[in-house]
Design a protein around this motif. Structure first.
Motif, mmCIF file in Angstrom:
data_model
loop_
_atom_site.group_PDB
_atom_site.id
_atom_site.type_symbol
_atom_site.label_atom_id
_atom_site.label_comp_id
_atom_site.label_asym_id
_atom_site.label_seq_id
_atom_site.Cartn_x
_atom_site.Cartn_y
_atom_site.Cartn_z
ATOM 1 N N ASP A 7 -2.893 5.163 -0.796
ATOM 2 C CA ASP A 7 -4.552 4.460 -0.303
ATOM 3 C C ASP A 7 -4.585 4.815 1.161
ATOM 4 O O ASP A 7 -5.894 5.131 1.627
ATOM 5 C CB ASP A 7 -3.829 3.696 0.451
ATOM 6 C CG ASP A 7 -3.728 2.626 -0.640
ATOM 7 O OD1 ASP A 7 -4.785 2.158 -2.294
ATOM 8 O OD2 ASP A 7 -2.412 1.462 -1.490
ATOM 9 N N LYS A 44 -7.652 -0.459 0.575
ATOM 10 C CA LYS A 44 -7.797 0.345 -1.301
ATOM 11 C C LYS A 44 -8.090 1.076 -0.222
ATOM 12 O O LYS A 44 -8.772 1.562 0.268
ATOM 13 C CB LYS A 44 -7.844 -0.576 -2.586
ATOM 14 C CG LYS A 44 -6.695 -0.950 -2.734
ATOM 15 C CD LYS A 44 -5.990 -0.350 -3.741
ATOM 16 C CE LYS A 44 -4.739 -1.352 -4.151
ATOM 17 N NZ LYS A 44 -3.235 -0.344 -3.750
ATOM 18 N N GLY A 45 -7.300 2.197 -0.373
ATOM 19 C CA GLY A 45 -7.598 4.176 -0.152
ATOM 20 C C GLY A 45 -8.568 4.000 1.281
ATOM 21 O O GLY A 45 -8.958 5.434 1.892
ATOM 22 N N TYR A 62 1.271 -0.726 0.335
ATOM 23 C CA TYR A 62 0.546 -0.458 0.124
ATOM 24 C C TYR A 62 0.596 1.479 -0.226
ATOM 25 O O TYR A 62 2.048 1.564 0.414
ATOM 26 C CB TYR A 62 -0.782 -0.022 1.225
ATOM 27 C CG TYR A 62 -1.812 -1.150 1.091
ATOM 28 C CD1 TYR A 62 -2.867 -1.090 0.851
ATOM 29 C CD2 TYR A 62 -1.240 -2.049 2.463
ATOM 30 C CE1 TYR A 62 -4.150 -2.695 0.811
ATOM 31 C CE2 TYR A 62 -2.461 -2.820 2.196
ATOM 32 C CZ TYR A 62 -3.753 -2.987 2.013
ATOM 33 O OH TYR A 62 -4.717 -4.427 1.239
ATOM 34 N N GLY A 64 -3.549 8.452 -6.487
ATOM 35 C CA GLY A 64 -3.943 7.132 -5.681
ATOM 36 C C GLY A 64 -2.883 6.779 -4.384
ATOM 37 O O GLY A 64 -3.190 5.412 -4.129
ATOM 38 N N ARG A 122 -4.977 11.539 -3.217
ATOM 39 C CA ARG A 122 -6.002 10.769 -3.778
ATOM 40 C C ARG A 122 -5.836 10.862 -4.671
ATOM 41 O O ARG A 122 -5.804 9.342 -5.742
ATOM 42 C CB ARG A 122 -7.501 11.281 -3.138
ATOM 43 C CG ARG A 122 -7.601 11.502 -1.490
ATOM 44 C CD ARG A 122 -7.830 9.916 -0.737
ATOM 45 N NE ARG A 122 -7.748 10.239 0.354
ATOM 46 C CZ ARG A 122 -7.704 9.014 0.814
ATOM 47 N NH1 ARG A 122 -7.155 7.874 0.934
ATOM 48 N NH2 ARG A 122 -7.983 8.996 2.034
#
Lengths: 155, 544
Positions: free
Chosen positions: B241, B306-307, B195, B239, B236
């Motif tokens: 996380d 993820k995110g 990540y 990408g 963001r």
């Protein structure tokens, strides 16, 4: 303020906080700190020939200024208007407590100029800064923000 | 707890571990530090982290009285617990704990983060202009840092020390005053366990308002929440996380930022010296406070997705000097740093007969002592102000007061006591202004310190009154404040003197010299807590 009024005011603040459940803006306090409509009125009449009651608070006017100024002599202010450029005639900026409340004004002369202005202003003492936008159809839109000018405590 | 040292046995969890240390204020020797007996809250903020003190803190987090946690997090039973658990913190112990935890969690998946206020405010820092703390940080191994009091060393000195510092400074809000460009990297992205994690840095927004401007010439700070949102959006869009804000805004302001700026997963916050025994949650953002004075290292283990953050585990690890076996090299480092300065720092000035503490919203026995010393030195002074800074130490009843301990409260790079004339109405306005900074219900309008402390002046405080009406019933030397009279006022460690007319016939002398002289004279210091202010709309608790 006498004791009864004070307790009543505190109770009001508590009720508001329960409903909102978040930290509100300075509005939770009643007005903005240092508000001085009488002095502001002088500036509004001189610049616009209109008074505070003629101004309409609007979300289309975005005023960005620090809540606490690093120096009152040099406060960055940014005004952004969320309307098409051809609907905006002029942008004004005032401060309630300054001896001359008009900080600056800016006429949009057309030709695709964006209704946006950023500069630095002098804020004499803790008071609201006001962005006033004059539209082509004669409306006066308002955004306000309190700016603290502090002697400074210690961190 | 039967075996408190088991506190430190924490196996790795999740994908990344953050070790957070902040606001050590250059206390390289283990010491005592009492948490505030009172944190007076404006109504809308009552009961929130940042405003939990004493019994309320214990109740809120279900902490048992008399435990190590109670000693760490509250002022309850402080003197008894100080005797039971001993001194806290110190460079050797904090450093050893960080090293042990990094090894336990996994060297390669751990980031060590410093939240600012680490380089200044002790005798050894003053004597080495912050050098000793940079050397200490380099030995322990830090990854990132933000600033506040560091700037009181002066911009040039900070920049000199940054060159030696192995940690990478991150701060989106230290900008060139003229062009607005950030001076340091705003953020750094780390790849961990498949990540990506970004650390955005946020330095104290009010460096210029809180200290003489010449220390930060050519720089501009500020909360800059719109810019912060832009950086979050930028990350963001790349990408990233999870986004962590390493911040010196303090708990009240950062909890408001968590509600205003979207997309931050976790805020690690310093400045206000609070603890969050459990992570707090504001909107979709976690908030973890790092305490102060070297009393704790906060370990945060994150399981990422993820995110964002899938799961968070937090342990506030007490730096209890009786439970940690310090690494020999760090012990030697601290000893060597002090060696040349021992004759000066270890001079015993006198003895404390009663508890000397600093932290509280409005009053402390240390501030009372500073007022007495100033009055003894300048008998004509009507009112002596002492700073609402949060740093300092605690001296237990019966303990010696050394120069080192005195400097733990007073090691300012601008220690001068100014004597000035101030008109009564202006004096009242100054008190109102400071109260508006300290007790504003909107954290965006809080400048960051506790209330200035006053000696020779009594008043009533209404925390929840509107600005201009918080301070009532002011009396000076027992007589009602006369708005038209000029009073003789003393102040140090701030900018109050600018409100009046500085009296040139007094050559400003450092507060620590004035106090050292006083303590040497009186030998025994007895200051039972007797605040000169009354709080009208809060219960006010005295320690002990």
């Amino acid at each position: 303020m006498n004791r009864r009024k004070f307790l009543k005011a505190s109770a009001g603040t508590l009720a508001a906080s329960l409903v909102v459940g978040r930290v509100g803006s300075a509005l939770a306090q009643g007005g903005l700190e240092g508000e001085d409509i009488a002095n502001l009125e002088k500036g509004l009449q001189a610049a616009l020939g209109k008074g505070f009651k003629d101004l309409v608070p609007s979300k289309d006017v975005k005023l960005t200024a620090p809540t606490i100024a690093e120096s009152g002599a040099n406060v960055p202010v940014e005004i952004e208007v969320g309307l098409p450029a051809d609907q905006v005639k002029a942008i004004y900026c005032f401060c309630d407590k300054n001896a001359n409340p008009l900080l600056f004004s800016f006429q949009l002369l057309g030709g695709g100029v964006l209704p946006y202005y950023a500069t630095r202003v002098r804020v004499a003492e803790t008071a609201p800064v006001r962005a006033v936008v004059e539209t082509k159809d004669g409306k006066l839109l308002l955004a306000s923000q309190g700016v603290r000018v502090t002697v400074g405590g210690c961190g | 707890m039967d075996r408190p040292e088991r506190l430190y046995d924490l196996p790795p969890f999740g994908d990344v571990t953050l070790l957070f240390n902040t606001d050590m204020h250059a206390q390289l020797r283990p010491h005592y530090f009492m948490e505030p007996p009172n944190l007076l809250a404006p109504k809308p903020l009552e009961g929130r982290p940042g405003y939990l003190a004493g019994e309320a803190m214990l109740r809120h987090y279900g902490i048992q009285r008399g435990s190590l946690e109670a000693y760490l997090f509250s002022s309850v039973d402080f003197v008894a617990l100080a005797e039971r658990f001993g001194p806290m913190g110190g460079g050797a112990y904090v450093g050893t704990l960080i090293r042990q935890q990094r090894a336990m969690a996994g060297e390669r998946r751990t980031l060590v983060l410093e939240g600012g206020d680490s380089w200044t405010n002790s005798g050894i820092s003053l004597l080495t202009k912050g050098q000793v703390m940079v050397d200490w940080m380099n030995r322990v191994g830090f990854d990132h840092m933000v600033f506040h009091w560091e700037y009181t060393l002066g911009r040039a000195r900070v920049e000199e020390l940054v060159k030696e510092l192995k940690a990478q400074v991150v701060s989106f809000n230290i900008a060139d005053d003229l062009f607005g460009d950030p001076i340091y990297e705003p953020y750094r992205i780390h790849e961990v366990g498949g990540y990506s994690l970004a650390i955005i840095g946020s330095t104290f927004p009010y460096v210029k308002v809180s200290h003489p401007e010449e220390f930060s010439e050519g720089l501009s700070f500020g909360v800059r929440e719109k810019e912060l949102q832009r950086y979050v959006d930028e990350l963001r869009a790349k990408g990233v996380d999870a986004i962590v804000l390493l911040s010196h805004n303090g708990v009240p302001l950062d909890s408001a930022i968590a509600e205003k700026v979207s997309g931050i997963d976790l805020i690690l916050t310093g400045h206000t010296h609070d603890y969050t025994p459990r992570p707090a949650r504001f909107g979709k953002t976690w908030l973890v406070a790092g305490g102060a004075a070297g009393k704790a290292v906060v370990r945060v283990d994150l399981k990422l997705k993820k995110g964002g953050i899938e799961e968070i585990r937090q342990s506030v690890l007490p730096v209890a000097s009786r439970l940690i076996q310090p690494d020999a090299d760090l012990v030697a480092f601290v000893e060597q740093a002090y060696a040349p300065h021992r004759p000066y720092l270890d001079e015993v000035l006198g003895t404390a007969e009663t508890l000397l503490y600093k932290r509280d919203s409005t009053y402390s026995t240390f501030d009372e002592l500073s007022g007495r010393a100033i009055r003894a030195f300048y008998p004509e002074v009507d009112v002596a102000f002492s700073t609402g800074t949060r740093w300092g130490t605690a001296i237990l009843p019966g303990q010696p007061i050394t120069m080192d301990r005195l400097l733990a409260y007073t090691a300012f790079t601008y220690p001068e006591v100014y004597i000035f004339k101030l008109k009564g109405e202006r004096l009242l306005a100054v008190l109102e202004d400071v109260a508006a900074n300290a007790f504003n219900p909107d954290p965006f309008y809080q400048q960051g310190g506790d209330m200035s402390r006053v000696y020779g002046l009594s008043y009533d405080l209404a925390v929840n009154a509107p600005t201009g009406q918080r301070i009532r019933n002011v009396a000076i030397r027992g007589r009602r404040l006369d708005p038209n009279r000029e009073y003789i006022v003393a102040a140090y460690g701030g900018r109050l003197q600018r409100s009046g007319t500085v009296l040139e016939k007094y050559t400003p002398r450092p507060i620590y010299e004035i106090m050292a002289e006083y303590i040497r004279q009186v030998k025994t210091v007895r200051v039972p807590p007797r605040p000169s202010m009354r709080v009208l709309d809060h219960r006010y608790v005295l320690p002990g």
